[in-house]
Enzyme design. Structure first.
Site, PDB file in Angstrom:
ATOM      1  N   PHE A  38      -5.843  -5.517  -2.162  1.00  0.00           N
ATOM      2  CA  PHE A  38      -7.159  -4.884  -2.335  1.00  0.00           C
ATOM      3  C   PHE A  38      -6.979  -3.421  -2.760  1.00  0.00           C
ATOM      4  CE2 PHE A  38     -10.851  -2.655  -0.205  1.00  0.00           C
ATOM      5  CZ  PHE A  38     -11.725  -2.903  -1.246  1.00  0.00           C
ATOM      6  N   TYR A  95     -14.511   1.032  10.210  1.00  0.00           N
ATOM      7  CA  TYR A  95     -13.103   1.430  10.277  1.00  0.00           C
ATOM      8  C   TYR A  95     -12.769   1.947  11.674  1.00  0.00           C
ATOM      9  CZ  TYR A  95      -8.763   3.788   8.850  1.00  0.00           C
ATOM     10  OH  TYR A  95      -7.450   4.203   8.728  1.00  0.00           O
ATOM     11  N   GLY A 108       0.829  -1.215   0.000  1.00  0.00           N
ATOM     12  CA  GLY A 108       0.000   0.000   0.000  1.00  0.00           C
ATOM     13  C   GLY A 108       0.858   1.257   0.000  1.00  0.00           C
ATOM     14  N   ARG A 152      -9.173  10.089  -1.109  1.00  0.00           N
ATOM     15  CA  ARG A 152      -8.816  10.951   0.022  1.00  0.00           C
ATOM     16  C   ARG A 152      -8.622  12.372  -0.484  1.00  0.00           C
ATOM     17  NH1 ARG A 152      -4.777   7.042   3.420  1.00  0.00           N
ATOM     18  NH2 ARG A 152      -4.555   5.954   1.439  1.00  0.00           N
TER      19      ARG A 152
HETATM   20  N1  LIG Z   1      -2.619   7.324   5.041  1.00  0.00           N
HETATM   21  C1  LIG Z   1      -3.225   7.826   6.080  1.00  0.00           C
HETATM   22  O1  LIG Z   1      -3.469   9.036   6.129  1.00  0.00           O
HETATM   23  C2  LIG Z   1      -3.632   6.953   7.245  1.00  0.00           C
HETATM   24  C3  LIG Z   1      -4.242   7.587   8.337  1.00  0.00           C
HETATM   25  C4  LIG Z   1      -4.595   6.814   9.432  1.00  0.00           C
HETATM   26  C5  LIG Z   1      -4.326   5.463   9.451  1.00  0.00           C
HETATM   27  N2  LIG Z   1      -3.741   4.871   8.385  1.00  0.00           N
HETATM   28  C6  LIG Z   1      -3.521   3.424   8.455  1.00  0.00           C
HETATM   29  O2  LIG Z   1      -2.268   3.079   7.900  1.00  0.00           O
HETATM   30  C7  LIG Z   1      -2.364   1.837   7.213  1.00  0.00           C
HETATM   31  C8  LIG Z   1      -1.868   2.000   5.793  1.00  0.00           C
HETATM   32  O3  LIG Z   1      -2.653   2.995   5.154  1.00  0.00           O
HETATM   33  P1  LIG Z   1      -2.380   3.446   3.642  1.00  0.00           P
HETATM   34  O4  LIG Z   1      -2.684   4.871   3.585  1.00  0.00           O
HETATM   35  O5  LIG Z   1      -1.075   2.944   3.203  1.00  0.00           O
HETATM   36  O6  LIG Z   1      -3.573   2.677   2.926  1.00  0.00           O
HETATM   37  P2  LIG Z   1      -3.540   1.691   1.658  1.00  0.00           P
HETATM   38  O7  LIG Z   1      -4.967   1.362   1.380  1.00  0.00           O
HETATM   39  O8  LIG Z   1      -2.716   2.284   0.576  1.00  0.00           O
HETATM   40  O9  LIG Z   1      -2.757   0.435   2.217  1.00  0.00           O
HETATM   41  C9  LIG Z   1      -3.373  -0.632   2.898  1.00  0.00           C
HETATM   42  C10 LIG Z   1      -2.729  -1.915   2.418  1.00  0.00           C
HETATM   43  O10 LIG Z   1      -3.291  -3.009   3.137  1.00  0.00           O
HETATM   44  C11 LIG Z   1      -3.680  -4.023   2.208  1.00  0.00           C
HETATM   45  N3  LIG Z   1      -4.788  -4.764   2.829  1.00  0.00           N
HETATM   46  C12 LIG Z   1      -6.042  -4.307   3.106  1.00  0.00           C
HETATM   47  N4  LIG Z   1      -6.752  -5.272   3.699  1.00  0.00           N
HETATM   48  C13 LIG Z   1      -5.947  -6.363   3.817  1.00  0.00           C
HETATM   49  C14 LIG Z   1      -6.118  -7.665   4.319  1.00  0.00           C
HETATM   50  N5  LIG Z   1      -7.294  -8.064   4.855  1.00  0.00           N
HETATM   51  N6  LIG Z   1      -5.086  -8.534   4.252  1.00  0.00           N
HETATM   52  C15 LIG Z   1      -3.897  -8.153   3.694  1.00  0.00           C
HETATM   53  N7  LIG Z   1      -3.679  -6.928   3.192  1.00  0.00           N
HETATM   54  C16 LIG Z   1      -4.692  -6.034   3.253  1.00  0.00           C
HETATM   55  C17 LIG Z   1      -4.073  -3.271   0.962  1.00  0.00           C
HETATM   56  O11 LIG Z   1      -4.066  -4.059  -0.208  1.00  0.00           O
HETATM   57  C18 LIG Z   1      -2.997  -2.185   0.937  1.00  0.00           C
HETATM   58  O12 LIG Z   1      -1.818  -2.624   0.329  1.00  0.00           O
HETATM   59  C19 LIG Z   1      -3.829   1.404   7.306  1.00  0.00           C
HETATM   60  O13 LIG Z   1      -3.958   0.476   8.362  1.00  0.00           O
HETATM   61  C20 LIG Z   1      -4.551   2.675   7.635  1.00  0.00           C
HETATM   62  O14 LIG Z   1      -5.713   2.426   8.385  1.00  0.00           O
HETATM   63  C21 LIG Z   1      -3.396   5.590   7.284  1.00  0.00           C
END
Ligand SMILES: NC(=O)c1ccc[n+]([C@@H]2O[C@H](COP(=O)([O-])OP(=O)(O)OC[C@H]3O[C@@H](n4cnc5c(N)ncnc54)[C@H](O)[C@@H]3O)[C@@H](O)[C@H]2O)c1
Length: 337
Positions: free
Chosen positions: A51, A160, A27, A201
């Site tokens: 995903f 979430y 991700g 976003r």
């Molecule tokens: N970017 C932000 O601003 C932000 C803010 C708060 C929290 N977060 C948290 O940081 C983490 C990463 O966020 P991001 O921005 O990189 O989002 P993203 O959606 O780009 O990355 C999430 C990754 O998790 C994988 N994934 C989702 N469900 C899964 C599952 N059941 N099994 C295996 N893989 C799975 C997706 O394919 C993706 O690669 C998340 O947990 C998110 O909740 C991000």
């Protein structure tokens, strides 16, 4: 080239010294984390169901012998000998996490449980990517870690927000009951290269709309505020927390306290892209928080961490990334979502 595994055959008896599992490593944030860990000489196994993650985020890592990835959904158990686990697996943007809310809840609860069990079994240190959403629509501003939040358990964002809150509780209980070495970051809005163009976003939406000359869609009157942290600052915060000399087993806010209205962000992006886009206003979605800003005094005091990259600088790098995504080899703009 790194070894590519798939979850059905993935099991290794190799010595596990220095092996780090990054769940959600394909991700946006996870791929930047993998970059840093590999540069430091760690062995990294990215576990992702793809995903919202993309192979293009990690393709450049396949040249490392010490990198591998496995297509696996963390709601199924996994057995890998590892020393450290980072749990970033969960779609982060509302359209993606609301697409299958039951799966989002399972990812946060059952997925976290599976990784905590793995950590307990191999005595691995485990990191949780939690979120400012645990504060909901906050009544306290800015939000310190001691604030318990104002969260709706019965709405479209609940899968979430409540899922992440439950995950924090599981981390707490595994620490208390099994002595698991936990680290928890509450991430505030973070942006940067490798966000998906169709992510939904606010930063990626506005940049894509501006670059394509489309209307910039602001929800509500645009007076709601957000803080925006550049990805490099955030990953530095992860690193300091995970390897701090004094173990911190309570949640730590990491984010940029600079506060901007959503309208200001839209105007800045229009100006920086030189776009002709108009800003248009749509109704505010259900449970959209009015204000969000981290109190980062704990991170400053305990980790010596604070953000260093100003919004303008971070936006420049992010706009440049989306421009590269949009421009086809012919030089034409590609239509994205
Ligand atoms: N970017 C932000 O601003 C932000 C803010 C708060 C929290 N977060 C948290 O940081 C983490 C990463 O966020 P991001 O921005 O990189 O989002 P993203 O959606 O780009 O990355 C999430 C990754 O998790 C994988 N994934 C989702 N469900 C899964 C599952 N059941 N099994 C295996 N893989 C799975 C997706 O394919 C993706 O690669 C998340 O947990 C998110 O909740 C991000």
């Amino acid at each position: 080239m790194g070894i590519v595994f798939n979850s059905s055959n993935f099991h290794s008896d190799r010595a596990s010294k220095g092996r780090v599992l990054v769940a959600g490593g394909a991700g946006f944030l996870g791929s930047h984390l993998c970059d840093i860990l590999l540069r430091e000489g760690r062995t990294v196994i990215c576990v992702d169901n793809f995903f919202t993650g993309r192979l293009e985020n990690i393709r450049h890592l396949l040249r490392y012998e010490t990198f591998s990835y496995v297509r696996h959904d963390i709601i199924e158990s996994i057995d890998l000998p590892v020393d450290e686990i980072y749990n970033l697996a969960c779609p982060a943007s509302p359209p993606h996490y609301q697409a299958n809310p039951i799966h989002t809840m399972k990812t946060n609860v059952i997925g976290s449980l599976n990784l905590l069990q793995l950590a307990a079994h191999y005595q691995a240190r485990i990191f949780q990517a939690s979120t400012s959403e645990v504060y909901g629509d906050p009544n306290v501003h800015p939000q310190p870690e001691g604030y318990w939040g104002n969260v709706n358990s019965f709405g479209p964002r609940s899968c979430y927000d409540e899922g992440k809150r439950c995950a924090e509780t599981l981390f707490y209980d595994f620490h208390k009951q099994h002595g698991v070495d936990i680290r928890i970051v509450r991430i505030f809005n973070t942006y940067g290269p490798r966000m998906r163009p169709d992510d939904g976003r606010v930063v990626s939406n506005f940049i894509m709309q501006a670059l394509q000359g489309k209307d910039i869609t602001v929800y509500g009157d645009g007076s709601q505020t957000r803080s925006f942290c550049y990805v490099d600052d955030l990953i530095e915060g992860f690193h300091r927390l995970m390897y701090s000399p004094r173990a911190i087993h309570t949640p730590v806010n990491i984010g940029n306290p600079g506060e901007f209205t959503v309208r200001e962000l839209a105007e800045q992006i229009v100006a920086m892209t030189g776009s002709s886009s108009k800003i248009v206003y749509h109704p505010l979605p259900v449970d959209d928080p009015r204000q969000r800003r981290p109190d980062i005094s704990l991170a400053e005091r305990e980790l010596g961490w604070k953000p260093t990259i100003a919004l303008k600088e971070g936006l420049q790098a992010t706009i440049a990334y989306f421009e590269r995504q949009l421009v086809r080899p012919s030089g034409e703009l590609a239509e994205v979502a």
